[in-house]
Design a protein around this motif. Structure first.
Motif, PDB file in Angstrom:
ATOM      1  N   LYS A  27      12.527 -27.601 -16.840  1.00 23.21           N
ATOM      2  CA  LYS A  27      11.524 -28.028 -17.829  1.00 23.21           C
ATOM      3  C   LYS A  27      11.298 -26.927 -18.865  1.00 23.21           C
ATOM      4  N   VAL A  28      11.201 -25.677 -18.398  1.00 23.89           N
ATOM      5  CA  VAL A  28      10.980 -24.553 -19.304  1.00 23.89           C
ATOM      6  C   VAL A  28      12.174 -24.356 -20.229  1.00 23.89           C
ATOM      7  N   GLU A  29      13.372 -24.454 -19.680  1.00 24.22           N
ATOM      8  CA  GLU A  29      14.573 -24.278 -20.501  1.00 24.22           C
ATOM      9  C   GLU A  29      14.625 -25.302 -21.632  1.00 24.22           C
ATOM     10  N   ASP A  30      14.342 -26.547 -21.310  1.00 22.69           N
ATOM     11  CA  ASP A  30      14.369 -27.601 -22.323  1.00 22.69           C
ATOM     12  C   ASP A  30      13.243 -27.410 -23.343  1.00 22.69           C
ATOM     13  N   GLY A  31      12.047 -27.099 -22.852  1.00 22.91           N
ATOM     14  CA  GLY A  31      10.902 -26.952 -23.731  1.00 22.91           C
ATOM     15  C   GLY A  31      11.012 -25.746 -24.639  1.00 22.91           C
TER      16      GLY A  31
ATOM     17  N   ASN B   5       0.945 -23.995 -15.756  1.00 22.43           N
ATOM     18  CA  ASN B   5       1.910 -23.544 -16.766  1.00 22.43           C
ATOM     19  C   ASN B   5       2.765 -24.700 -17.277  1.00 22.43           C
ATOM     20  N   ALA B   6       3.153 -25.572 -16.376  1.00 23.80           N
ATOM     21  CA  ALA B   6       3.927 -26.748 -16.801  1.00 23.80           C
ATOM     22  C   ALA B   6       3.094 -27.621 -17.736  1.00 23.80           C
ATOM     23  N   MET B   7       1.797 -27.719 -17.467  1.00 25.67           N
ATOM     24  CA  MET B   7       0.910 -28.508 -18.317  1.00 25.67           C
ATOM     25  C   MET B   7       0.726 -27.843 -19.678  1.00 25.67           C
ATOM     26  N   LYS B   8       0.673 -26.508 -19.713  1.00 28.73           N
ATOM     27  CA  LYS B   8       0.585 -25.797 -20.993  1.00 28.73           C
ATOM     28  C   LYS B   8       1.811 -26.116 -21.852  1.00 28.73           C
ATOM     29  N   LEU B   9       2.962 -26.109 -21.224  1.00 25.71           N
ATOM     30  CA  LEU B   9       4.186 -26.408 -21.963  1.00 25.71           C
ATOM     31  C   LEU B   9       4.128 -27.819 -22.545  1.00 25.71           C
ATOM     32  N   ASP B  10       3.629 -28.765 -21.765  1.00 29.31           N
ATOM     33  CA  ASP B  10       3.480 -30.132 -22.272  1.00 29.31           C
ATOM     34  C   ASP B  10       2.543 -30.158 -23.474  1.00 29.31           C
ATOM     35  N   ASP B  11       1.439 -29.403 -23.380  1.00 26.46           N
ATOM     36  CA  ASP B  11       0.483 -29.349 -24.494  1.00 26.46           C
ATOM     37  C   ASP B  11       1.149 -28.815 -25.760  1.00 26.46           C
ATOM     38  N   LEU B  12       1.904 -27.741 -25.622  1.00 27.67           N
ATOM     39  CA  LEU B  12       2.532 -27.108 -26.774  1.00 27.67           C
ATOM     40  C   LEU B  12       3.591 -28.014 -27.409  1.00 27.67           C
ATOM     41  N   LEU B  13       4.352 -28.656 -26.577  1.00 26.82           N
ATOM     42  CA  LEU B  13       5.382 -29.562 -27.113  1.00 26.82           C
ATOM     43  C   LEU B  13       4.738 -30.712 -27.878  1.00 26.82           C
ATOM     44  N   GLU B  14       3.644 -31.225 -27.343  1.00 27.93           N
ATOM     45  CA  GLU B  14       2.965 -32.338 -28.011  1.00 27.93           C
ATOM     46  C   GLU B  14       2.326 -31.889 -29.318  1.00 27.93           C
TER      47      GLU B  14
ATOM     48  N   LEU C  30      10.654 -25.599 -28.756  1.00 23.63           N
ATOM     49  CA  LEU C  30       9.627 -24.794 -29.418  1.00 23.63           C
ATOM     50  C   LEU C  30      10.242 -23.802 -30.401  1.00 23.63           C
ATOM     51  N   GLN C  31      11.328 -23.180 -29.996  1.00 22.83           N
ATOM     52  CA  GLN C  31      11.981 -22.214 -30.886  1.00 22.83           C
ATOM     53  C   GLN C  31      12.545 -22.886 -32.124  1.00 22.83           C
ATOM     54  N   GLN C  32      13.041 -24.069 -31.940  1.00 24.24           N
ATOM     55  CA  GLN C  32      13.576 -24.805 -33.083  1.00 24.24           C
ATOM     56  C   GLN C  32      12.441 -25.193 -34.039  1.00 24.24           C
ATOM     57  N   ALA C  33      11.280 -25.521 -33.500  1.00 24.06           N
ATOM     58  CA  ALA C  33      10.163 -25.968 -34.331  1.00 24.06           C
ATOM     59  C   ALA C  33       9.419 -24.817 -34.997  1.00 24.06           C
ATOM     60  N   LEU C  34       9.278 -23.669 -34.303  1.00 25.12           N
ATOM     61  CA  LEU C  34       8.448 -22.584 -34.812  1.00 25.12           C
ATOM     62  C   LEU C  34       9.238 -21.373 -35.297  1.00 25.12           C
TER      63      LEU C  34
ATOM     64  N   ASN D 278      -1.597 -11.200 -20.267  1.00 26.92           N
ATOM     65  CA  ASN D 278      -2.614 -12.042 -19.649  1.00 26.92           C
ATOM     66  C   ASN D 278      -1.989 -12.998 -18.636  1.00 26.92           C
ATOM     67  N   ARG D 279      -2.550 -13.053 -17.446  1.00 27.77           N
ATOM     68  CA  ARG D 279      -1.967 -13.872 -16.378  1.00 27.77           C
ATOM     69  C   ARG D 279      -2.158 -15.360 -16.609  1.00 27.77           C
ATOM     70  N   TYR D 280      -3.085 -15.714 -17.501  1.00 32.01           N
ATOM     71  CA  TYR D 280      -3.281 -17.118 -17.807  1.00 32.01           C
ATOM     72  C   TYR D 280      -2.270 -17.613 -18.840  1.00 32.01           C
ATOM     73  N   THR D 281      -2.119 -16.859 -19.915  1.00 25.01           N
ATOM     74  CA  THR D 281      -1.376 -17.383 -21.058  1.00 25.01           C
ATOM     75  C   THR D 281      -0.163 -16.554 -21.465  1.00 25.01           C
ATOM     76  N   GLY D 282       0.078 -15.433 -20.810  1.00 22.55           N
ATOM     77  CA  GLY D 282       1.252 -14.633 -21.145  1.00 22.55           C
ATOM     78  C   GLY D 282       2.544 -15.402 -20.997  1.00 22.55           C
ATOM     79  N   VAL D 283       2.494 -16.462 -20.203  1.00 17.85           N
ATOM     80  CA  VAL D 283       3.670 -17.288 -19.955  1.00 17.85           C
ATOM     81  C   VAL D 283       4.218 -17.913 -21.237  1.00 17.85           C
ATOM     82  N   ILE D 284       3.345 -18.183 -22.215  1.00 16.76           N
ATOM     83  CA  ILE D 284       3.841 -18.847 -23.432  1.00 16.76           C
ATOM     84  C   ILE D 284       4.737 -17.911 -24.239  1.00 16.76           C
ATOM     85  N   TYR D 285       4.623 -16.617 -23.993  1.00 14.03           N
ATOM     86  CA  TYR D 285       5.467 -15.643 -24.679  1.00 14.03           C
ATOM     87  C   TYR D 285       6.700 -15.281 -23.855  1.00 14.03           C
TER      88      TYR D 285
END
Length: 339
Positions: free
Chosen positions: A196-200, A326-335, A204-208, A232-239
């Motif tokens: 899921k992360v690989e696809d997402g 984290n999987a839900m964060k990825l869904d939020d960002l993609l949407e 994201l990189q293509q869009a941003l 940050n242990r909550y959101t560092g994952v997005i980076y």
């Protein structure tokens, strides 16, 4: 008549003596063959040395195994049935396990996104409240020090996750699964997550591209903001996993977060801003005064706001760094970001 009574008595005594001798012989034979319980598996070994028709047995749950926790080795059940995972319910759910309680704090609420139908455990109250839930294993994350672990251990065997796994949700899931004896479940969950992360990440990189992203939390009580850094242990994952580019200030931070005023927001020079409240939701009545800050002239003039690149997220899973969140964060960002 008297002779017959005496003969009966002597016969009974003889049978009793023979029975005792036979029992002694059996015990000596068992000892000679090394049927001696070990220190860690005494109950199981003793049970296995009993005859099959003895009329009693020791359940598999009584067996224990040793795991290495943050503060030393811990004896935990081999097959725990009633698990309290304080702050780690997300990982239990990912492994298909329903905990006996869900942590709750009066000031923070709980992780609503998990939709668990179990009793709440107020982590700000007495640990003894757990006794009535009768857990046979308690799992704790980095929020518990040695003294707290000792308190929880009075309720049930307590495994505090090692510090070195706390920064990575993958490692935390693996450590919990290993402790519970279900490593294969973690492997399946991680394979799905990694795909899921690989696809997402690619989307994201293509869009941003290299556009800069800031994650801030609205602290409702004092109307300040917390800027979350890359560690940050909550959101560092997005980076580090999703590949987004942090603003310079977040990239340079060594702390998990930094409290900033509203006036600092324009200086962040963020192309995209992710924001969520520290408690409750965007529609929560007590949050409405603080939420009005985002409607002020300062915010309206931000380039990110003018471009429609401010994203109001639900705080529950954005304030968790666990695998499901984290999987839900990825869904939020993609949407929100991928058009």
């Amino acid at each position: 008549m008297v002779k017959r009574v005496r003969r009966f008595i002597w016969t009974a005594v003889l049978i009793l003596v023979l029975t005792v001798l036979a029992a002694c012989g059996t015990d000596n034979h068992a000892a000679d063959n090394g049927v001696v319980p070990s220190a860690n598996t005494g109950a199981v070994a003793a049970a296995s040395s009993m005859p099959a028709d003895a009329g009693s047995s020791t359940p598999a749950e009584a067996a224990t195994r040793t795991v290495a926790g943050e503060f030393g080795d811990v004896e935990i059940p081999v097959n725990p049935q009633r698990i309290a995972g304080i702050y780690v319910e997300d990982y239990l759910k990912a492994l298909g396990i329903t905990p006996v309680v869900q942590w709750y704090h009066p000031s923070w609420g709980k992780q609503d996104y998990l939709n668990l139908d179990v009793p709440e455990f107020d982590v700000s109250g007495s640990i003894e409240a757990l006794l009535e839930k009768d857990p046979d294993l308690i799992i704790l994350d980095g929020g518990a020090d040695a003294a707290k672990v000792e308190q929880y251990s009075k309720v049930a065997p307590t495994y505090r996750l090692p510090e070195q796994v706390l920064q990575d949700s993958r490692q935390m899931l693996t450590a919990i699964a290993d402790a519970l004896g279900v490593p294969e479940k973690a492997e399946v969950a991680l394979a799905e997550y990694d795909q899921k992360v690989e696809d997402g990440k690619a989307k994201l990189q293509q869009a941003l591209g290299q556009e800069k992203v800031a994650v801030i939390r609205l602290n409702v009580a004092d109307k300040t903001f917390a800027l979350f850094g890359v560690k940050n242990r909550y959101t560092g994952v997005i980076y580090d996993q999703f590949g987004l580019t942090p603003i310079p200030m977040a990239a340079e931070m060594t702390d998990y977060q930094a409290i900033i005023s509203e006036e600092v927001i324009p200086e962040l020079e963020a192309d995209h801003i992710i924001v969520f409240p520290d408690h409750g939701g965007w529609d929560t009545a007590e949050n409405q005064e603080a939420v009005q800050v985002l409607a002020g002239p300062l915010w309206k003039n931000l380039p990110a706001v003018k471009k429609g690149n401010i994203y109001k997220m639900e705080r529950s899973h954005w304030q968790s760094g666990a695998i499901t969140a984290n999987a839900m964060k990825l869904d939020d960002l993609l949407e929100a970001m991928v058009k």
